[in-house]
Enzyme design. Sequence first.
Site, PDB file in Angstrom:
ATOM      1  N   GLU A  96      -5.749 -10.078   7.219  1.00 30.43           N
ATOM      2  CA  GLU A  96      -5.227 -11.119   8.073  1.00 30.43           C
ATOM      3  C   GLU A  96      -6.168 -12.026   8.664  1.00 30.43           C
ATOM      4  OE1 GLU A  96      -2.517  -9.170  10.721  1.00 30.43           O
ATOM      5  OE2 GLU A  96      -1.608  -7.828   9.142  1.00 30.43           O
ATOM      6  N   CYS A 103      -3.100  -1.927   9.183  1.00 34.24           N
ATOM      7  CA  CYS A 103      -3.457  -1.322   8.063  1.00 34.24           C
ATOM      8  C   CYS A 103      -4.366   0.045   8.148  1.00 34.24           C
ATOM      9  CB  CYS A 103      -4.443  -2.270   7.105  1.00 34.24           C
ATOM     10  SG  CYS A 103      -3.368  -3.750   6.829  1.00 34.24           S
ATOM     11  N   LYS A 105      -2.577   2.915  10.043  1.00 28.54           N
ATOM     12  CA  LYS A 105      -1.719   3.549   9.008  1.00 28.54           C
ATOM     13  C   LYS A 105      -2.377   4.231   7.614  1.00 28.54           C
ATOM     14  CE  LYS A 105       0.370   0.416   6.527  1.00 28.54           C
ATOM     15  NZ  LYS A 105       0.405   0.362   5.067  1.00 28.54           N
ATOM     16  N   LYS A 144      -7.409   1.707  -3.036  1.00 24.50           N
ATOM     17  CA  LYS A 144      -6.986   0.937  -1.846  1.00 24.50           C
ATOM     18  C   LYS A 144      -7.089   2.010  -0.629  1.00 24.50           C
ATOM     19  CE  LYS A 144      -4.896  -1.634   0.811  1.00 24.50           C
ATOM     20  NZ  LYS A 144      -5.277  -2.763   1.422  1.00 24.50           N
ATOM     21  N   LYS A 172      -7.085  -8.982  16.478  1.00 25.88           N
ATOM     22  CA  LYS A 172      -8.324  -9.477  16.014  1.00 25.88           C
ATOM     23  C   LYS A 172      -8.142 -10.853  16.181  1.00 25.88           C
ATOM     24  CE  LYS A 172      -7.839  -9.610  11.271  1.00 25.88           C
ATOM     25  NZ  LYS A 172      -8.321  -9.667   9.895  1.00 25.88           N
ATOM     26  N   PHE A 216     -18.771  -5.370   9.141  1.00 25.87           N
ATOM     27  CA  PHE A 216     -18.227  -4.158   9.819  1.00 25.87           C
ATOM     28  C   PHE A 216     -18.772  -3.410  10.514  1.00 25.87           C
ATOM     29  CE2 PHE A 216     -13.527  -3.378   9.056  1.00 25.87           C
ATOM     30  CZ  PHE A 216     -13.130  -4.568   8.292  1.00 25.87           C
ATOM     31  N   LEU A 217     -19.810  -3.948  11.279  1.00 27.22           N
ATOM     32  CA  LEU A 217     -20.797  -3.273  12.225  1.00 27.22           C
ATOM     33  C   LEU A 217     -20.736  -3.655  13.637  1.00 27.22           C
ATOM     34  CD1 LEU A 217     -24.008  -2.390  10.185  1.00 27.22           C
ATOM     35  CD2 LEU A 217     -22.307  -0.891  10.744  1.00 27.22           C
ATOM     36  N   THR A 232       0.768  -1.179   0.065  1.00 26.81           N
ATOM     37  CA  THR A 232       0.065   0.169  -0.034  1.00 26.81           C
ATOM     38  C   THR A 232       0.904   1.208  -0.020  1.00 26.81           C
ATOM     39  OG1 THR A 232      -1.832  -1.165   1.284  1.00 26.81           O
ATOM     40  CG2 THR A 232      -1.773   1.091   1.307  1.00 26.81           C
ATOM     41  N   GLY A 238      -7.660  -1.851  14.991  1.00 27.09           N
ATOM     42  CA  GLY A 238      -6.224  -1.796  15.333  1.00 27.09           C
ATOM     43  C   GLY A 238      -5.533  -2.439  14.033  1.00 27.09           C
TER      44      GLY A 238
HETATM   45  C1  UGA Z   1      -7.879  -4.633   6.635  1.00 26.69           C
HETATM   46  C2  UGA Z   1      -9.111  -4.710   5.279  1.00 26.69           C
HETATM   47  O1  UGA Z   1     -10.354  -5.331   5.879  1.00 26.69           O
HETATM   48  C3  UGA Z   1      -8.456  -5.369   4.155  1.00 26.69           C
HETATM   49  O2  UGA Z   1      -9.366  -5.379   3.014  1.00 26.69           O
HETATM   50  C4  UGA Z   1      -7.134  -4.866   3.860  1.00 26.69           C
HETATM   51  O3  UGA Z   1      -6.552  -5.587   2.513  1.00 26.69           O
HETATM   52  C5  UGA Z   1      -6.339  -4.962   4.605  1.00 26.69           C
HETATM   53  O4  UGA Z   1      -6.669  -3.909   5.840  1.00 26.69           O
HETATM   54  C6  UGA Z   1      -4.919  -4.171   4.314  1.00 26.69           C
HETATM   55  O5  UGA Z   1      -5.022  -3.070   4.148  1.00 26.69           O
HETATM   56  O6  UGA Z   1      -3.790  -4.874   3.993  1.00 26.69           O
HETATM   57  P1  UGA Z   1      -7.184  -6.186   8.367  1.00 26.69           P
HETATM   58  O7  UGA Z   1      -6.540  -5.020   8.946  1.00 26.69           O
HETATM   59  O8  UGA Z   1      -6.354  -7.670   8.198  1.00 26.69           O
HETATM   60  O9  UGA Z   1      -7.607  -5.851   7.023  1.00 26.69           O
HETATM   61  O10 UGA Z   1      -8.165  -6.525   9.365  1.00 26.69           O
HETATM   62  P2  UGA Z   1      -9.964  -6.422   9.466  1.00 26.69           P
HETATM   63  O11 UGA Z   1     -10.560  -7.703   9.438  1.00 26.69           O
HETATM   64  O12 UGA Z   1     -10.492  -5.520   8.556  1.00 26.69           O
HETATM   65  O13 UGA Z   1     -10.048  -5.775  10.785  1.00 26.69           O
HETATM   66  C7  UGA Z   1      -9.606  -4.341  11.243  1.00 26.69           C
HETATM   67  C8  UGA Z   1      -9.930  -4.133  12.780  1.00 26.69           C
HETATM   68  O14 UGA Z   1     -11.127  -3.523  12.646  1.00 26.69           O
HETATM   69  C9  UGA Z   1      -9.552  -4.968  13.461  1.00 26.69           C
HETATM   70  O15 UGA Z   1      -8.993  -4.128  14.566  1.00 26.69           O
HETATM   71  C10 UGA Z   1     -11.032  -5.564  13.943  1.00 26.69           C
HETATM   72  O16 UGA Z   1     -11.062  -5.963  15.179  1.00 26.69           O
HETATM   73  C11 UGA Z   1     -11.617  -4.453  13.881  1.00 26.69           C
HETATM   74  N1  UGA Z   1     -13.276  -4.844  13.560  1.00 26.69           N
HETATM   75  C12 UGA Z   1     -13.553  -5.304  12.344  1.00 26.69           C
HETATM   76  C13 UGA Z   1     -14.031  -4.374  14.609  1.00 26.69           C
HETATM   77  O17 UGA Z   1     -13.944  -3.934  15.440  1.00 26.69           O
HETATM   78  N2  UGA Z   1     -15.344  -4.611  14.128  1.00 26.69           N
HETATM   79  C14 UGA Z   1     -15.795  -5.192  13.051  1.00 26.69           C
HETATM   80  O18 UGA Z   1     -17.229  -5.414  12.855  1.00 26.69           O
HETATM   81  C15 UGA Z   1     -14.896  -5.552  11.965  1.00 26.69           C
END
Ligand code: UGA
Length: 467
Positions: A185, A292, A295, A236, A353, A281-282, A146, A289
Amino acid sequence: MKNILTVYSLIWLICLNINLNANAPQKISVIGTGYVGLVTGTCLAHFGHEVICADIDSTKIKLLNNNCIPIYEPGLTELIKEVRQKHKLSFTDNISTAIKETDIVFIAVGTPMDTYGQADLTALYEVAKSIGKNINKPKVICIKSTVPIGTGKKIKSVIVNNMDPEIEDKNKLIKIVFNPEFLKEGSAIYDCLNPDRIVLGGSKKGIQTILKSYQVLADKNVPFLLTDITTAETIKYAANAFLSIKLSYINEIAKLCDAIEADCGVVAKGIGLDQRIGDKFLRPGPGYGGSCFPKDSEALLYTSRLNKRPLTILEAAVKVNQDQVKYVFSKFLNLIDNDIENKTIALLGLAFKANTDDIRYSPAIDFIEKLKTHNCVIKTYDPIASENMKLKYNDIFYATSAEDACKNADAVIILTDWPEFKHIDLKSLHEILNKPVLFDTRNIINTDKLKELGFNYTNIGNCRVNS
Ligand code: UGA
């Protein structure tokens, strides 16, 4: 209209072209063996290509060559084993050789945040220099990392400036494509093999080559979006920023629900059933955290300020996220009537997570820091991430089970949504805790049972959890 036609004719030309030579394996190197690079390289090998994964970290390469996978990602070990048996994937710490021996170079090195909120591109430019120095034939350079908007264009000049001065027509030797990564991840292999879309930005010829790399996905009718580099780079950041905003929004609604005693879980369900909003995502929690969202939000804000086009909603979402962990900690203090000094606190979950060993920007770090200021004894348990946290803190206790961490603790805080915590035996937990106090920051513990057993408990957004 003219633009639309150009894009469509480009798609047709490309479709015709890839089908002529659809299944020919390509020689691909992937530079950087982190979460993105290792997963991408493995999946490209699984698609049938001959892949070399390269990294300057020779310890990591040694591990990989000994079949030890340095990161935890479900399904990755098995898939690496499968493609290695087919001789489709190799590992090296010799970046020059990897570049020379391949026609396509995927760049997947880290672009961490520097102290000003900008992406640190040191590793990326080092790879670009190596490509320039080792160029021996035409190559397509596909950027997966990215990168700040505009970097794709700059990379080309770094490569060209490092080429042998004797080389003629330097610009013609390389084609740059930006191919943003959308994998998460914890489900990276699944996401890589079943993406919602593939976005490719760059020159027609470069895109044509990378389309062949992804022929298997085209055959599965995955949508492809072909565009210019700057637009692909913007997609992105805009995607991650949108998801960060969505999360901060539900976290704010959760705070309101706490105050007015509405059930945020039901509110999320009620709004998520509207297809324009969607149910993903709700889930309210301790704030986002990981490597990604924090940052990438900062990097996009940096670009917006540079261009004097403020992104006010994103600014607010970042602020909400920074405040969320403070709010969550204040809820904990409330739960224990501020009686925190010298108490023994069990933390369940250290990863940012579930299903990952990644602790970058994990809420657990904020909690550890805060508990330390109150001289608490901190007992932690995580199924996978403890080893990574040990590198950061060697003065807290790392248990080998949730029960072990909770024994005689004055309160337990659930910080990561690991499935095994959801199914924790609440009756025996009640017995082993010094006081039956439980704070569920992920809304995964059955609130009916907690009530029945006489726990003093709370969660985020006053959610009734009954499954
Ligand atoms: C995120 C994006 O979802 C990916 O599409 C992207 O490719 C990636 O960043 C990246 O830029 O490389 P990631 O950081 O692995 O992926 O994790 P997510 O599953 O998106 O979760 C991000 C954060 O949101 C975590 O802290 C998670 O606990 C939190 N989260 C997610 C919530 O608190 N509630 C939700 O409903 C979903």
